[in-house]
Motif scaffolding. Structure first.
Motif, mmCIF file in Angstrom:
data_model
loop_
_atom_site.group_PDB
_atom_site.id
_atom_site.type_symbol
_atom_site.label_atom_id
_atom_site.label_comp_id
_atom_site.label_asym_id
_atom_site.label_seq_id
_atom_site.Cartn_x
_atom_site.Cartn_y
_atom_site.Cartn_z
ATOM 1 N N UNK A 167 1.363 -16.640 -3.682
ATOM 2 C CA UNK A 167 1.161 -15.224 -4.001
ATOM 3 C C UNK A 167 0.218 -14.584 -2.985
ATOM 4 N N UNK A 168 0.638 -14.577 -1.729
ATOM 5 C CA UNK A 168 -0.189 -14.068 -0.637
ATOM 6 C C UNK A 168 0.218 -12.641 -0.280
ATOM 7 N N UNK A 169 -0.427 -12.080 0.760
ATOM 8 C CA UNK A 169 -0.158 -10.686 1.125
ATOM 9 C C UNK A 169 1.297 -10.465 1.515
ATOM 10 N N UNK A 170 1.890 -11.402 2.229
ATOM 11 C CA UNK A 170 3.299 -11.249 2.607
ATOM 12 C C UNK A 170 4.159 -11.150 1.354
ATOM 13 N N UNK A 171 3.845 -11.937 0.350
ATOM 14 C CA UNK A 171 4.611 -11.911 -0.901
ATOM 15 C C UNK A 171 4.526 -10.547 -1.571
ATOM 16 N N UNK A 172 3.361 -9.891 -1.464
ATOM 17 C CA UNK A 172 3.207 -8.568 -2.081
ATOM 18 C C UNK A 172 4.129 -7.543 -1.437
ATOM 19 N N UNK A 173 4.441 -7.723 -0.157
ATOM 20 C CA UNK A 173 5.396 -6.835 0.508
ATOM 21 C C UNK A 173 6.831 -7.285 0.287
ATOM 22 N N UNK A 174 7.042 -8.596 0.250
ATOM 23 C CA UNK A 174 8.396 -9.137 0.155
ATOM 24 C C UNK A 174 9.019 -8.898 -1.214
ATOM 25 N N UNK A 175 8.253 -9.054 -2.282
ATOM 26 C CA UNK A 175 8.804 -8.955 -3.635
ATOM 27 C C UNK A 175 9.444 -7.592 -3.906
ATOM 28 N N UNK A 176 8.772 -6.468 -3.643
ATOM 29 C CA UNK A 176 9.441 -5.176 -3.895
ATOM 30 C C UNK A 176 10.630 -4.942 -2.976
ATOM 31 N N UNK A 177 10.578 -5.429 -1.744
ATOM 32 C CA UNK A 177 11.734 -5.301 -0.857
ATOM 33 C C UNK A 177 12.933 -6.050 -1.425
ATOM 34 N N UNK A 178 12.684 -7.258 -1.891
ATOM 35 C CA UNK A 178 13.757 -8.063 -2.461
ATOM 36 C C UNK A 178 14.355 -7.397 -3.691
ATOM 37 N N UNK A 179 13.507 -6.800 -4.499
ATOM 38 C CA UNK A 179 13.998 -6.132 -5.708
ATOM 39 C C UNK A 179 14.911 -4.967 -5.340
ATOM 40 N N UNK A 180 14.543 -4.202 -4.323
ATOM 41 C CA UNK A 180 15.376 -3.092 -3.860
ATOM 42 C C UNK A 180 16.722 -3.610 -3.364
ATOM 43 N N UNK A 181 16.710 -4.793 -2.741
ATOM 44 C CA UNK A 181 17.934 -5.381 -2.190
ATOM 45 C C UNK A 181 18.794 -6.059 -3.249
ATOM 46 N N UNK A 182 18.363 -6.033 -4.509
ATOM 47 C CA UNK A 182 19.184 -6.557 -5.588
ATOM 48 C C UNK A 182 18.821 -7.939 -6.072
ATOM 49 N N UNK A 183 17.676 -8.455 -5.646
ATOM 50 C CA UNK A 183 17.232 -9.780 -6.079
ATOM 51 C C UNK A 183 16.375 -9.676 -7.342
ATOM 52 N N UNK A 184 16.432 -10.737 -8.149
ATOM 53 C CA UNK A 184 15.464 -10.926 -9.221
ATOM 54 C C UNK A 184 14.357 -11.812 -8.655
#
Length: 327
Positions: free
Chosen positions: A183-200
């Motif tokens: 749960x690092x800084x990259x994850x904080x950016x990656x998670x919302x991007x993934x959600x927009x792209x249709x990932x859970x």
């Protein structure tokens, strides 16, 4: 499918309740259409609906045809198109045209086949619904048993209609999942991007301070040891795993679980030197060179990314490339 809607399940529930049901599916489009091929609308015998085949512009006509088809049990093919001057008024921009297959449950669409499809979806088993519109044959094909053409459709998540053979293939892939370990800084950016792209997205980190609801709002957080957490979530062909901790004690247990599975993407943060050490550890753990080659490290496309947000973009780009372009 545009997203993993429970339209087949709703149709089956209406049928099993005794009120009857029909499934309408977009099987072909021309020009600009508001819903992609494979989109579905369920209609009950009482005229209730779930889902959409056009965003609302032709649903009324489809419902009328569906209720008539429910009476005779036969399938119907419907085609709707508009001229350019009328296109925007009804939602079919630029003269778009759509063809819709209407199938009464228990008639053209066998109940046992629909039941098996719903169970496959529930079990996250990628499955194709194949309908021969001339012979009337309906069958299911799981991704594990697919030929090359169907395998391409599963990978691209693309339903389609072959005009020459008059065969429609509806691809039912489970929702994409992203498991992030660390749960690092990259994850904080990656998670919302993934959600927009249709990932859970799921975030795994035994460190409560890192994996907190404040840092990852509206995201499932698992504080178990990573190998236990990824098994709890599940690893399958529609799942991506990204390792971001830099700590072998956290990354390696999840990595070993992923290498034993058929996840479509495995990415691990770290320099080329760090990745070489990771490869050596996996080799010592008994994994083959072919298995180890599945690990994308350093993670992400080489686009010169600097900072957490750009690294997250590089990771999302590589995940998309692997998902859509590679076998």
């Amino acid at each position: 499918m545009d997203r993993f809607e429970d339209i087949p399940q709703q149709a089956l529930a209406w049928h099993n309740s005794g009120i009857g049901a029909v499934l309408a599916t977009v099987i072909e489009t021309w020009g600009s259409a508001p819903r992609r091929v494979g989109s579905q609308l369920a209609i009950s015998g009482r005229g209730e609906i779930a889902g959409s085949v056009s965003g609302g512009c032709v649903e009324g006509a489809v419902i009328v045809e569906a209720l008539e088809a429910l009476e005779d049990g036969d399938s119907r093919e419907l085609e709707f198109g508009v001229s350019d001057q009328d296109a925007f008024a009804v939602g079919l921009a630029c003269g778009g045209t759509i063809r819709i297959l209407v199938e009464p449950v228990g008639g053209a669409l066998p109940v046992d086949l629909l039941d098996r499809l719903c169970k496959a979806r529930q079990n996250r088993t990628p499955t194709a619904y194949v309908a021969n519109l001339d012979s009337g044959e309906r069958r299911l094909v799981e991704a594990a048993n697919a030929d090359t053409n169907l395998a391409d459709r599963f990978r691209a998540d693309r339903s389609g209609f072959d005009v020459d053979s008059r065969v429609f293939v509806g691809v039912h892939n489970p929702p994409l999942r992203l498991i992030v370990v660390g749960a690092v800084h990259i994850a904080q950016a990656l998670v919302p991007m993934a959600r927009i792209a249709g990932y859970d997205p799921f975030v795994v980190d035994p460190r409560d301070t890192f994996a907190s609801a404040e840092r990852f709002p509206d995201t499932p957080l698992l504080h178990e040891w990573p190998d236990e957490a990824v098994q709890q979530i599940g690893l399958d062909s529609c799942t991506a795993l990204v390792l971001l901790t830099h700590d072998p004690k956290l990354d390696d247990p999840a990595l070993e679980s992923a290498l034993r599975s058929n996840v479509f993407y495995i990415g691990a943060l770290g320099s080329t030197r760090t990745h070489a050490k990771r490869q050596s550890r996996m080799e010592a753990a008994g994994f083959t060179a072919e298995q180890i080659a599945r690990i994308h490290g350093p993670v992400g496309l080489s686009i010169g990314a600097a900072g957490p947000a750009e690294i997250a973009i590089a990771i999302m780009a590589e995940m998309t490339q692997v998902l859509r372009q590679k076998g």
